[in-house]
Write an enzyme that holds these catalytic residues in place. Structure first.
Site, PDB file in Angstrom:
ATOM      1  N   ARG A   1       3.568  11.766   3.937  1.00 46.04           N
ATOM      2  CA  ARG A   1       3.410  10.853   2.807  1.00 46.04           C
ATOM      3  C   ARG A   1       2.123  11.266   1.955  1.00 46.04           C
ATOM      4  NH1 ARG A   1       2.992   4.962   5.825  1.00 46.04           N
ATOM      5  NH2 ARG A   1       1.412   6.221   6.840  1.00 46.04           N
TER       6      ARG A   1
ATOM      7  N   GLU B   1       1.672  -6.110   6.335  1.00 43.36           N
ATOM      8  CA  GLU B   1       3.110  -5.769   6.306  1.00 43.36           C
ATOM      9  C   GLU B   1       4.122  -6.604   5.685  1.00 43.36           C
ATOM     10  OE1 GLU B   1       5.682  -3.392   6.409  1.00 43.36           O
ATOM     11  OE2 GLU B   1       4.085  -2.421   7.979  1.00 43.36           O
TER      12      GLU B   1
ATOM     13  N   ASP C   1      -5.344  -0.760   3.803  1.00 50.28           N
ATOM     14  CA  ASP C   1      -4.569  -1.241   4.602  1.00 50.28           C
ATOM     15  C   ASP C   1      -3.919  -2.790   4.071  1.00 50.28           C
ATOM     16  OD1 ASP C   1      -2.456  -1.310   6.296  1.00 50.28           O
ATOM     17  OD2 ASP C   1      -3.699  -1.558   7.996  1.00 50.28           O
ATOM     18  N   THR C   2      -3.027  -2.987   3.450  1.00 52.21           N
ATOM     19  CA  THR C   2      -2.614  -4.310   3.259  1.00 52.21           C
ATOM     20  C   THR C   2      -1.722  -4.816   4.351  1.00 52.21           C
ATOM     21  OG1 THR C   2      -0.435  -3.724   1.881  1.00 52.21           O
ATOM     22  CG2 THR C   2      -2.575  -3.788   0.852  1.00 52.21           C
TER      23      THR C   2
ATOM     24  N   ASP D   1       0.829  -1.258   0.084  1.00 52.88           N
ATOM     25  CA  ASP D   1      -0.128  -0.058  -0.116  1.00 52.88           C
ATOM     26  C   ASP D   1       0.823   1.456  -0.089  1.00 52.88           C
ATOM     27  OD1 ASP D   1       0.927   0.358   2.704  1.00 52.88           O
ATOM     28  OD2 ASP D   1      -0.704  -0.867   3.510  1.00 52.88           O
TER      29      ASP D   1
ATOM     30  N   ARG E   1       1.375   6.957   0.181  1.00 51.87           N
ATOM     31  CA  ARG E   1       0.420   6.160   1.075  1.00 51.87           C
ATOM     32  C   ARG E   1      -0.987   6.043   0.115  1.00 51.87           C
ATOM     33  NH1 ARG E   1      -2.074   2.502   3.113  1.00 51.87           N
ATOM     34  NH2 ARG E   1      -1.870   2.050   5.400  1.00 51.87           N
TER      35      ARG E   1
END
Length: 310
Positions: free
Chosen positions: A175, A135, A132-133, A113, A127
């Site tokens: 970001r 980690e 949210d993928t 992501d 970002r």
């Protein structure tokens, strides 16, 4: 007695390795020490780190916010690696506006992501909005590598357009926040459909939330990716993907006409906690116990070998 002395010697050798091994986490400045030589590497400077205009000012911040007492004692400017970043340089948002689209060139894949793009001559760590993928950098979660590979593969093969949305251009870590279009397809939607999105975050109200949520629910129904163990390739073969049209290059009707000063003020607003903050908390909590356990296991193996040779 001789065997006991040898075992004690092995533990003395292995224990420092377990204590001082690099834990793989970032502090509140976005960096960490290499414990082998106590070099400080500034991976992803946070807003806090960007307050420093010189390495000397950065050293003061490291002394305050990093918990590695051993390395901090002898820290000098020569032992700081900025990893290509420039101190005292704020994100240049003067050329960007909310509710606009920008052609972008891939500079570096980061994870599922996040990526770095060049837009209007500037490089922005970006970002991806809303998703949210798992980690895959600081720690590797299930399907983290798959999400990272999926994103990087798409970005490397297509024409990229970034679309700003919501009520701010940047998060608190500077970001850029954007929707990512690749060959007229919304990357966030494709990631969700492949079962590679585990959660959502909100910095505001976004135009394509419903599309991404629908793709997310479809992935759960179909058992795609992390929701059933089906691989990304299998999911793509099973899905009848429909190409989406990219947004026009003109400003969307009703998009906020925000001036740079107002945008800068909005950038200071606190946002939802990010993985960098969680990583910093992990840094303060201490080194992983796994290294100590591995050291003890190795010592036990040496002791057993000595007993066999006796």
């Amino acid at each position: 007695m001789k065997q006991t002395a040898i075992l004690f010697f092995c533990l003395l050798i292995l224990f420092p390795v377990s204590v001082f091994a690099h834990p793989g986490t970032l502090d509140e400045l976005g960096g960490h020490f290499h414990n082998s030589d106590c070099t400080y590497l500034l991976h992803e400077p946070t807003a806090l780190a960007k307050q420093a205009k010189t390495k000397e000012e950065l050293i003061k911040l490291i002394q305050t916010y990093n918990g590695n007492e051993r390395c901090k004692r002898n820290l000098t400017a020569e032992r700081i690696d900025l990893d290509g970043h420039t101190l005292g340089k704020k994100a240049d948002d003067a050329s960007l506006r909310l509710g606009r689209t920008y052609e972008a060139a891939l500079v570096e894949c980061v994870d599922g992501d996040t990526a770095k793009f060049r837009v209007n001559g500037h490089v922005y760590t970006t970002r991806f909005l809303f998703i949210d993928t798992p980690e895959s950098t600081i720690e590797v979660e299930p399907y983290g590598k798959e999400a990272s590979q999926f994103t990087c593969s798409r970005l490397q093969k297509g024409d990229i357009v970034l679309e700003t949305d919501g009520n701010t251009l940047f998060d608190k870590y500077q970001r850029l926040l954007a929707w990512v279009w690749v060959d007229n397809r919304l990357l966030q939607e494709d990631l969700a459909k492949a079962g590679l999105v585990e959660d959502f975050y909100d910095y505001g109200d976004y135009q394509y939330e419903s599309r991404v949520r629908e793709a997310y629910e479809e992935a759960k129904r179909n058992g795609a990716g992390m929701y059933g163990g089906r691989s990304v390739a299998e999911n793509e073969r099973a899905s009848s993907d429909t190409k989406r049209e990219s947004p026009s290059d003109t400003k969307r009707e009703g998009a906020p006409n925000t001036d740079p000063q107002a945008e800068e003020e909005m950038n200071q607003t606190d946002r939802a906690p990010s993985r960098e903050q969680e990583a910093a908390a992990s840094e303060r909590s201490g080194h992983p116990i796994v290294y100590t356990l591995l050291g003890a296991a190795a010592a036990a193996a040496v002791y057993w070998l000595i007993r066999q040779l006796k």
